[in-house]
Motif scaffolding. Structure first.
Motif, mmCIF file in Angstrom:
data_model
loop_
_atom_site.group_PDB
_atom_site.id
_atom_site.type_symbol
_atom_site.label_atom_id
_atom_site.label_comp_id
_atom_site.label_asym_id
_atom_site.label_seq_id
_atom_site.Cartn_x
_atom_site.Cartn_y
_atom_site.Cartn_z
ATOM 1 N N UNK A 48 0.847 -1.200 0.000
ATOM 2 C CA UNK A 48 0.000 0.000 0.000
ATOM 3 C C UNK A 48 0.881 1.248 0.000
ATOM 4 N N UNK A 49 0.568 2.178 -0.933
ATOM 5 C CA UNK A 49 1.202 3.505 -0.907
ATOM 6 C C UNK A 49 0.141 4.465 -0.402
ATOM 7 N N UNK A 50 0.270 4.738 0.921
ATOM 8 C CA UNK A 50 -0.770 5.548 1.567
ATOM 9 C C UNK A 50 -0.269 6.979 1.681
ATOM 10 N N UNK A 51 -0.565 7.767 0.634
ATOM 11 C CA UNK A 51 -0.156 9.161 0.644
ATOM 12 C C UNK A 51 -1.112 9.962 1.516
ATOM 13 N N UNK A 52 -0.551 10.979 2.125
ATOM 14 C CA UNK A 52 -1.373 11.806 2.991
ATOM 15 C C UNK A 52 -2.036 12.939 2.227
ATOM 16 N N UNK A 53 -2.877 13.614 2.969
ATOM 17 C CA UNK A 53 -3.550 14.742 2.348
ATOM 18 C C UNK A 53 -2.527 15.829 1.985
ATOM 19 N N UNK A 94 -3.959 7.443 -2.565
ATOM 20 C CA UNK A 94 -3.562 6.245 -1.798
ATOM 21 C C UNK A 94 -4.125 4.986 -2.469
ATOM 22 N N UNK A 95 -3.241 4.046 -2.752
ATOM 23 C CA UNK A 95 -3.666 2.839 -3.445
ATOM 24 C C UNK A 95 -3.058 1.588 -2.780
ATOM 25 N N UNK A 96 -3.815 0.481 -2.967
ATOM 26 C CA UNK A 96 -3.364 -0.841 -2.498
ATOM 27 C C UNK A 96 -3.107 -1.684 -3.729
ATOM 28 N N UNK A 97 -1.933 -2.337 -3.764
ATOM 29 C CA UNK A 97 -1.555 -3.133 -4.925
ATOM 30 C C UNK A 97 -1.502 -4.605 -4.520
ATOM 31 N N UNK A 98 -2.068 -5.469 -5.413
ATOM 32 C CA UNK A 98 -2.106 -6.900 -5.174
ATOM 33 C C UNK A 98 -1.835 -7.647 -6.471
ATOM 34 N N UNK A 99 -1.477 -8.910 -6.335
ATOM 35 C CA UNK A 99 -1.388 -9.782 -7.500
ATOM 36 C C UNK A 99 -2.659 -10.592 -7.568
ATOM 37 N N UNK A 118 -4.550 -2.724 -8.711
ATOM 38 C CA UNK A 118 -4.502 -1.635 -7.739
ATOM 39 C C UNK A 118 -5.903 -1.197 -7.376
ATOM 40 N N UNK A 119 -5.984 -0.706 -6.140
ATOM 41 C CA UNK A 119 -7.316 -0.301 -5.665
ATOM 42 C C UNK A 119 -7.164 0.988 -4.872
ATOM 43 N N UNK A 120 -7.994 1.940 -5.211
ATOM 44 C CA UNK A 120 -7.949 3.237 -4.554
ATOM 45 C C UNK A 120 -8.585 3.125 -3.166
ATOM 46 N N UNK A 121 -7.881 3.712 -2.183
ATOM 47 C CA UNK A 121 -8.443 3.716 -0.823
ATOM 48 C C UNK A 121 -9.370 4.928 -0.745
ATOM 49 N N UNK A 155 -9.854 -4.191 5.090
ATOM 50 C CA UNK A 155 -11.110 -4.163 4.319
ATOM 51 C C UNK A 155 -10.944 -3.488 2.965
ATOM 52 N N UNK A 156 -9.949 -2.616 2.891
ATOM 53 C CA UNK A 156 -9.785 -1.877 1.640
ATOM 54 C C UNK A 156 -8.911 -2.617 0.638
#
Length: 637
Positions: free
Chosen positions: A106-111, A117-122, A129-132, A161-162
């Motif tokens: 997860x690359x959780x960028x701040x405001x 912010x996105x979560x990456x999976x195989x 990738x999925x946007x948080x 959950x995200x």
């Protein structure tokens, strides 16, 4: 002599002693060696399980370190801000491919960072990738703690959950780009992977491992209900175990340890082992029941006890056999003693034994038995001989008594003579004599004698004197002549007891003249009818049998009607009182002087009663003989 203590066989006592000794030895050995073995067993198990736990800790920590290293490398790449979107996705794809333990990144960028912010999976081999969308992620521990501390951080398990929609443990790193903190890089490790490793760890039969987070939360446990719901401090409260609470403190302080916990439900006593994971400050712990830990020791103890019992039984059998072999001769000896006690001496006693002491006892007993048998044989012979002699003595006594005139035979005395005689021998037979008989129609002969000596010899001498007296008396007219004949007989025949004291008298029945001779005998007493007592103490010769040429004199006196002649032997005059006083002629004269009425039987019984009263003893020392002759007047002309 009987004893109140119950006797037991020698074999039983020896085996009991050995058993008691072996029990003590085994008990002491078991207490000392058993404790040492128990201590060694526990130390060895602790070392073995500790090594196992350390190995698993290294295995888990290796995975975490790898993720941490990959995370730092990837963070450096992202922080350089030189990657375009395509290159970034390529790097993420490699990162997930190269680390199969990762489920997502997860690359959780701040405001204010201007980045999403996105979560990456195989997913099926492709990077997804999925946007948080929910901005609350910035308030979660995995984001807040590393963001605020600007230090990397391993989170407690949490539900993503995200992203992966499962429990994960996340490694979070502050993401700084161009000197500004832009957000958090998060690498997610499925909790299931850690649980699989932890739950695969087994020790002994039922020993199990569980994983604790840095604050003591149970992350993985064989009981699913405990995972993520309890901490070790909760378990301490449930079990009310202060020791477990101390262990919990040690765990959150990243300490290692081994401890024993009493009455752990349901295993009972258990050992708990714990090692921290250096990379995450988590702790891998293991619980092993104490019974399983010392099961080998218990098996060894059981084997030891069985071996001891078998050894004891073997020793007891050997001792019993050997004792029985040694004891058999003793048993034979005891049986023989019982036979001897019942008077049976005719038995065979085996002396076959190789024990010196028993052989010595047996031979000594055999000698004693032979001696006793010989003694009893001799005793029986002596007893038979004694009985034979006693029978002969009784027969001789009967003969001797038959020679004494019977009071109920008036034909022995004339009508003007009254007599009464008493002969009380000290034994079965005696050496005293009294006798009276008619020499012819006008002369009455009486006498009393005492043989010097006792027993059979004296009795036989007296028997022969009695027989000879009756033979020679009719042939010689005076007591002196008759005594002369008796003296010659005694001297010539050299009898065993040939010395005889004697008083012999002849009464002329027509005139009342008494002629008598005293050959060394006790004085003769004349008791007149009017009570006057006269003693004739002079002797007319020595005792018969001493000298071949013996001159015997005589003395005469005139009897009146009612006069009594009293003759006694020395058994009367020499009777002793209990204080060794002599009855003597004085005692005799006292009795005769006190007689109120004269009559031969009363006179004789009075003398006998006085002697017995004086001596006061049933043990008569000498023959007692009394003869009283009463002249009742001249025969009618």
């Amino acid at each position: 002599m009987r004893s109140g203590k119950k006797t037991k066989t020698l074999a039983f006592q020896i085996i009991s002693f050995i058993f008691f000794f072996l029990v003590i030895v085994l008990a002491v050995t078991f207490l000392i060696i058993g404790q040492l073995i128990n201590r060694v067993t526990i130390d060895s198990a602790n070392e073995s399980i500790g090594n196992l736990l350390s190995e698993k800790v290294q295995l888990i920590d290796k995975k975490l370190v790898r993720i941490m290293t990959q995370g730092r490398t990837f963070r450096n790449v992202v922080s350089s801000d030189v990657l375009d979107e395509t290159e970034l996705r390529r790097q993420l794809l490699h990162l997930l491919y190269d680390n199969p333990d990762l489920i997502s990144v997860c690359l959780a960028y701040g405001e204010g960072s201007g980045r999403e912010p996105r979560v990456y999976q195989l997913l099926e081999g492709r990077l997804s990738s999925k946007l948080i969308a929910n901005p609350d992620y910035q308030y979660k521990d995995w984001y807040q703690i590393p963001y605020l501390t600007q230090k990397s951080y391993w989170s407690d398990p949490w539900f993503d959950a995200d992203g992966s929609a499962q429990l994960v443990c996340s490694y979070s790193l502050p993401l700084v780009v161009n000197g500004s903190l832009m957000g958090i890089l998060r690498l997610d490790l499925p909790l299931e992977n850690l649980q699989r490793i932890a739950l695969s760890i087994k020790a002994k039969d039922t020993g199990y491992a569980f994983l604790l987070s840095y604050n003591g939360t149970i992350v993985a446990h064989p009981e699913d209900s405990l995972a993520m719901n309890y901490t070790i401090f909760d378990l301490a409260e449930i079990h009310q175990d202060a020791r477990l609470r101390e262990i919990g403190k040690s765990i959150v302080n990243d300490e290692s340890g081994i401890a024993r916990i009493k009455d752990w439900d349901p295993e009972g006593d258990v050992w708990i082992y714990y090692r921290p994971l250096p990379s995450s400050h988590w702790t891998l712990a293991m619980i092993v029941p104490h019974a399983e830990l010392v099961s080998d020791y218990n098996k060894l103890t059981l084997i030891y006890l069985i071996a001891a019992v078998i050894a004891f039984l073997i020793v007891a059998a050997i001792v019993y056999g050997r004792t029985h072999a040694i004891n058999q001769p003793l048993k034979n000896l005891v049986d023989s003693l019982k036979l001897v006690g019942r008077g049976d001496l005719d038995f065979e006693l085996s002396t076959s034994t190789n024990a010196y002491e028993i052989k010595f006892l047996t031979e000594a007993f055999e000698q004693m038995r032979a001696s006793l048998k010989e003694y009893i044989t001799n005793l029986r012979q002596v007893t038979a001989e004694r009985n034979r002699i006693m029978n002969e003595v009784l027969f001789a006594s009967a003969i001797q008594r038959n020679l004494i005139p019977k009071h109920d035979n008036p034909g022995l005395r004339p009508q003007n003579i009254s007599t009464y005689g008493i002969l009380e021998p000290a034994g079965q037979i005696g050496g005293d004599l009294y006798d009276y008989f008619l020499i012819d129609a006008n002369h009455f002969c009486f006498g009393i004698a005492d043989v010097v000596g006792k027993g059979i010899g004296a009795a036989m001498s007296m028997t022969m004197v009695t027989t000879l007296l009756r033979t020679v008396a009719p042939l010689y007219g005076t007591p002196a002549q008759i005594m002369g004949q008796l003296n010659g007989f005694l001297v010539k025949n050299n009898l065993e007891s040939n010395f005889v004291t004697m008083t012999l008298g002849i009464i002329d029945l027509n005139t009342g003249e008494l002629v008598f001779s005293n050959a060394g005998h006790v004085p003769l007493y004349l008791l007149r009818k009017d009570g006057r007592l006269r003693k004739f103490a002079a002797t007319h010769s020595t005792a018969l049998g001493f000298f071949e040429e013996l001159a015997v004199e005589s003395e005469s006196l005139k009897l009146g009607p009612g006069d009594q002649i009293i003759l006694v032997t020395d058994g009367v005059t020499e009777a002793l009182s209990p204080d060794e006083s002599l009855f003597g002629t004085a005692g005799l004269e006292t009795i005769l002087g006190e007689l109120a009425e004269t009559q031969p039987e009363r006179t004789a019984q009075a003398i006998l009663a006085a002697v017995r009263d004086f001596s006061r003893s049933d043990d008569q020392k000498d023959d007692i003989t009394i003869l009283v002759v009463e002249f009742q007047g001249n025969l009618p002309g």
